[in-house]
Design a protein around this motif. Structure first.
Motif, PDB file in Angstrom:
ATOM      1  N   ALA A 240       0.817  -1.227   0.000  1.00 24.32           N
ATOM      2  CA  ALA A 240       0.000   0.000   0.000  1.00 24.32           C
ATOM      3  C   ALA A 240       0.844   1.267   0.000  1.00 24.32           C
ATOM      4  O   ALA A 240       0.495   2.265  -0.630  1.00 24.32           O
ATOM      5  N   ASP A 241       1.961   1.247   0.718  1.00 21.69           N
ATOM      6  CA  ASP A 241       2.760   2.466   0.882  1.00 21.69           C
ATOM      7  C   ASP A 241       3.973   2.516  -0.046  1.00 21.69           C
ATOM      8  O   ASP A 241       4.816   3.406   0.093  1.00 21.69           O
ATOM      9  N   ALA A 242       4.054   1.586  -0.999  1.00 16.70           N
ATOM     10  CA  ALA A 242       5.262   1.505  -1.835  1.00 16.70           C
ATOM     11  C   ALA A 242       5.495   2.782  -2.656  1.00 16.70           C
ATOM     12  O   ALA A 242       6.642   3.122  -2.962  1.00 16.70           O
ATOM     13  N   ASP A 243       4.439   3.489  -3.014  1.00 16.83           N
ATOM     14  CA  ASP A 243       4.587   4.700  -3.842  1.00 16.83           C
ATOM     15  C   ASP A 243       4.391   5.972  -3.022  1.00 16.83           C
ATOM     16  O   ASP A 243       4.269   7.059  -3.584  1.00 16.83           O
ATOM     17  N   ALA A 244       4.322   5.825  -1.704  1.00 16.25           N
ATOM     18  CA  ALA A 244       3.941   6.962  -0.864  1.00 16.25           C
ATOM     19  C   ALA A 244       5.160   7.651  -0.255  1.00 16.25           C
ATOM     20  O   ALA A 244       6.246   7.076  -0.179  1.00 16.25           O
ATOM     21  N   ASP A 245       4.944   8.876   0.183  1.00 18.57           N
ATOM     22  CA  ASP A 245       5.995   9.651   0.834  1.00 18.57           C
ATOM     23  C   ASP A 245       5.343  10.475   1.946  1.00 18.57           C
ATOM     24  O   ASP A 245       5.257  11.696   1.873  1.00 18.57           O
ATOM     25  N   PRO A 246       4.853   9.774   2.983  1.00 20.67           N
ATOM     26  CA  PRO A 246       4.063  10.478   3.995  1.00 20.67           C
ATOM     27  C   PRO A 246       4.905  11.372   4.901  1.00 20.67           C
ATOM     28  O   PRO A 246       6.070  11.085   5.156  1.00 20.67           O
ATOM     29  N   ILE A 247       4.265  12.431   5.383  1.00 22.18           N
ATOM     30  CA  ILE A 247       4.941  13.326   6.322  1.00 22.18           C
ATOM     31  C   ILE A 247       4.720  12.839   7.751  1.00 22.18           C
ATOM     32  O   ILE A 247       3.825  12.043   8.022  1.00 22.18           O
ATOM     33  N   GLY A 248       5.550  13.353   8.648  1.00 21.57           N
ATOM     34  CA  GLY A 248       5.292  13.182  10.076  1.00 21.57           C
ATOM     35  C   GLY A 248       4.724  14.483  10.606  1.00 21.57           C
ATOM     36  O   GLY A 248       5.148  15.568  10.190  1.00 21.57           O
ATOM     37  N   ASP A 249       3.760  14.403  11.478  1.00 21.17           N
ATOM     38  CA  ASP A 249       3.194  15.600  12.099  1.00 21.17           C
ATOM     39  C   ASP A 249       2.695  15.239  13.491  1.00 21.17           C
ATOM     40  O   ASP A 249       3.007  14.155  14.010  1.00 21.17           O
ATOM     41  N   ALA A 250       1.898  16.109  14.083  1.00 21.44           N
ATOM     42  CA  ALA A 250       1.449  15.877  15.454  1.00 21.44           C
ATOM     43  C   ALA A 250       0.566  14.636  15.555  1.00 21.44           C
ATOM     44  O   ALA A 250       0.431  14.048  16.623  1.00 21.44           O
ATOM     45  N   SER A 251      -0.021  14.199  14.434  1.00 22.79           N
ATOM     46  CA  SER A 251      -0.936  13.053  14.471  1.00 22.79           C
ATOM     47  C   SER A 251      -0.238  11.722  14.282  1.00 22.79           C
ATOM     48  O   SER A 251      -0.691  10.705  14.818  1.00 22.79           O
ATOM     49  N   ALA A 252       0.839  11.692  13.507  1.00 23.31           N
ATOM     50  CA  ALA A 252       1.456  10.401  13.170  1.00 23.31           C
ATOM     51  C   ALA A 252       2.850  10.600  12.598  1.00 23.31           C
ATOM     52  O   ALA A 252       3.103  11.600  11.916  1.00 23.31           O
ATOM     53  N   THR A 253       3.713   9.624  12.864  1.00 22.98           N
ATOM     54  CA  THR A 253       5.028   9.610  12.219  1.00 22.98           C
ATOM     55  C   THR A 253       4.853   9.055  10.799  1.00 22.98           C
ATOM     56  O   THR A 253       3.854   8.381  10.511  1.00 22.98           O
ATOM     57  N   PRO A 254       5.831   9.269   9.922  1.00 23.51           N
ATOM     58  CA  PRO A 254       5.737   8.665   8.584  1.00 23.51           C
ATOM     59  C   PRO A 254       5.614   7.144   8.664  1.00 23.51           C
ATOM     60  O   PRO A 254       4.853   6.538   7.906  1.00 23.51           O
ATOM     61  N   GLU A 255       6.350   6.511   9.605  1.00 20.08           N
ATOM     62  CA  GLU A 255       6.312   5.047   9.728  1.00 20.08           C
ATOM     63  C   GLU A 255       4.913   4.577  10.134  1.00 20.08           C
ATOM     64  O   GLU A 255       4.412   3.565   9.637  1.00 20.08           O
ATOM     65  N   TYR A 256       4.310   5.319  11.051  1.00 22.89           N
ATOM     66  CA  TYR A 256       2.961   4.936  11.490  1.00 22.89           C
ATOM     67  C   TYR A 256       1.966   5.090  10.340  1.00 22.89           C
ATOM     68  O   TYR A 256       1.085   4.249  10.151  1.00 22.89           O
ATOM     69  N   ARG A 257       2.125   6.162   9.555  1.00 25.72           N
ATOM     70  CA  ARG A 257       1.220   6.331   8.399  1.00 25.72           C
ATOM     71  C   ARG A 257       1.384   5.154   7.423  1.00 25.72           C
ATOM     72  O   ARG A 257       0.413   4.654   6.871  1.00 25.72           O
ATOM     73  N   ARG A 258       2.623   4.731   7.208  1.00 24.77           N
ATOM     74  CA  ARG A 258       2.844   3.591   6.296  1.00 24.77           C
ATOM     75  C   ARG A 258       2.148   2.336   6.840  1.00 24.77           C
ATOM     76  O   ARG A 258       1.504   1.592   6.105  1.00 24.77           O
ATOM     77  N   HIS A 259       2.298   2.115   8.132  1.00 28.89           N
ATOM     78  CA  HIS A 259       1.643   0.957   8.762  1.00 28.89           C
ATOM     79  C   HIS A 259       0.122   1.060   8.577  1.00 28.89           C
ATOM     80  O   HIS A 259      -0.538   0.073   8.192  1.00 28.89           O
ATOM     81  N   LEU A 260      -0.424   2.267   8.843  1.00 27.24           N
ATOM     82  CA  LEU A 260      -1.876   2.445   8.695  1.00 27.24           C
ATOM     83  C   LEU A 260      -2.328   2.145   7.266  1.00 27.24           C
ATOM     84  O   LEU A 260      -3.358   1.505   7.047  1.00 27.24           O
ATOM     85  N   ALA A 261      -1.583   2.620   6.288  1.00 30.30           N
ATOM     86  CA  ALA A 261      -1.981   2.415   4.889  1.00 30.30           C
ATOM     87  C   ALA A 261      -2.088   0.925   4.579  1.00 30.30           C
ATOM     88  O   ALA A 261      -3.027   0.477   3.912  1.00 30.30           O
ATOM     89  N   ARG A 262      -1.144   0.146   5.106  1.00 29.53           N
ATOM     90  CA  ARG A 262      -1.165  -1.299   4.832  1.00 29.53           C
ATOM     91  C   ARG A 262      -2.372  -1.965   5.506  1.00 29.53           C
ATOM     92  O   ARG A 262      -3.066  -2.787   4.906  1.00 29.53           O
ATOM     93  N   VAL A 263      -2.617  -1.580   6.751  1.00 24.06           N
ATOM     94  CA  VAL A 263      -3.759  -2.158   7.483  1.00 24.06           C
ATOM     95  C   VAL A 263      -5.081  -1.736   6.815  1.00 24.06           C
ATOM     96  O   VAL A 263      -5.989  -2.559   6.607  1.00 24.06           O
ATOM     97  N   LEU A 264      -5.166  -0.447   6.454  1.00 26.16           N
ATOM     98  CA  LEU A 264      -6.431   0.054   5.890  1.00 26.16           C
ATOM     99  C   LEU A 264      -6.688  -0.535   4.507  1.00 26.16           C
ATOM    100  O   LEU A 264      -7.838  -0.807   4.143  1.00 26.16           O
ATOM    101  N   LEU A 265      -5.604  -0.748   3.729  1.00 23.97           N
ATOM    102  CA  LEU A 265      -5.837  -1.352   2.412  1.00 23.97           C
ATOM    103  C   LEU A 265      -6.334  -2.797   2.568  1.00 23.97           C
ATOM    104  O   LEU A 265      -7.228  -3.229   1.835  1.00 23.97           O
TER     105      LEU A 265
END
Ligand SMILES: Cc1cc2nc3c(=O)[nH]c(=O)nc-3n(C[C@H](O)[C@H](O)[C@H](O)COP(=O)(O)OP(=O)(O)OC[C@H]3O[C@@H](n4cnc5c(N)ncnc54)[C@H](O)[C@@H]3O)c2cc1C
Length: 275
Positions: A240-265
């Protein structure tokens, strides 16, 4: 929280809006529902000297069948998408995505045209258009042109819309009887997505759009290729996150966003629609 001073003009037609855009150029901003433009003006992230209100433009709020597609006028509000039985039957993914935008007040003011034109990677509807391989129709001084959603987003809050063009319509293919999923992860039910995933099955594979996984709405192209290759859903989800470049912010780190994308997909591929 008070915007810089601006002049107010009200267009009564698309042609008049285009004329006003040509007259004022970069100084001007179109106003639809105002629920993205006014906040950024209040934060002084935008300071147009002229605001051109589209509120007087008739005939741009519709949802209608057109051959194999559903055509939606740019001034159609989120609530009208959410409550449309016709859209629910033909393109349930888009109807569901509209139903999870912000809260009830926002859905009664915000428009599909404003949401798509604003170009916020955290917006929900563009990810559904990506999964559906939709088309954006814009009109300018030299007429209309159609832009595939893949060519529409150029960068953060940056689109292929010309400075003198108005987004007039969004077109999506009918997909009524096919599986779809939409997963939006947020802390409170009215929040923007920390990450979101839209999935729409199609002949030989499926379309996957990602929310908040980069500077623009993104297509999960590598995961789509795995789908076309008939990979197992769990293996597709891992991409899910192979083409992504997520930012880190107050809500989530980039790594957490990548994890979420995989779970949500994984959940979206199983046909899950989050509320
Ligand atoms: C508190 C809050 C929470 C929100 N939560 C969510 C959420 O969870 N998910 C989500 O997706 N969105 C969310 N939104 C955004 C909301 O959906 C907006 O309404 C939408 O993004 C913009 O639509 P609008 O009609 O209000 O556009 P406007 O704010 O009027 O315009 C936005 C931008 O698009 C341009 N524009 C508008 N219409 C056109 C047109 N026809 N042609 C060319 N340019 C045009 C404007 O010039 C401006 O630059 C939220 C907004 C708020 C204030």
């Amino acid at each position: 929280m008070i915007p810089a001073a601006f002049a107010y003009r009200r267009a009564e037609s698309v042609a008049e809006a285009i004329e006003l855009l040509a007259e004022y150029g970069d100084e001007a901003k179109l106003l639809a529902g105002g629920h993205s433009l006014l906040p950024i003006m209040k934060f002084r992230l935008a300071a147009p000297s002229v605001v051109i209100d589209l509120g007087g433009v008739g005939g741009l709020d519709y949802i209608r069948a057109d051959g194999d597609e559903i055509a939606i006028g740019a001034l159609t509000r989120h609530v009208d998408l959410e409550t449309s039985a016709e859209l629910g039957a033909a393109v349930p993914l888009l109807r569901h995505a509209a139903s999870v935008v912000g809260d009830c007040q926002i859905r009664h003011r915000g428009t599909i045209g404003g949401s798509v034109a604003h170009g916020d990677p955290a917006a929900d509807l563009p990810s559904a258009l990506m999964a559906l391989r939709g088309t954006v129709v814009v009109e300018g001084p030299s007429g209309r042109r159609e832009i595939p959603i893949d060519d529409f987003y150029l960068g953060f809050l940056e689109t292929a819309l010309g400075p003198d063009e108005v987004l007039v319509e969004v077109r999506v293919p009918r997909r009524g009887d096919r599986p779809w999923g939409f997963q939006k992860f947020r802390r409170r039910s009215i929040d923007w997505a920390i990450v979101g995933v839209a999935y729409q099955s199609e002949d030989g594979g499926g379309g996957i759009g990602l929310v908040n996984m980069g500077p623009t709405t993104l297509r999960a192209a590598t995961a789509e290729a795995a789908l076309r290759g008939a990979a197992a859903p769990d293996d597709v989800a891992q991409l899910a996150d192979a083409d992504a470049d997520p930012i880190g912010d107050a809500s989530a780190t980039p790594e957490y966003r990548r994890h979420l994308a995989r779970v949500l997909l994984a959940r979206a591929l199983a046909g899950g629609a989050s509320t």
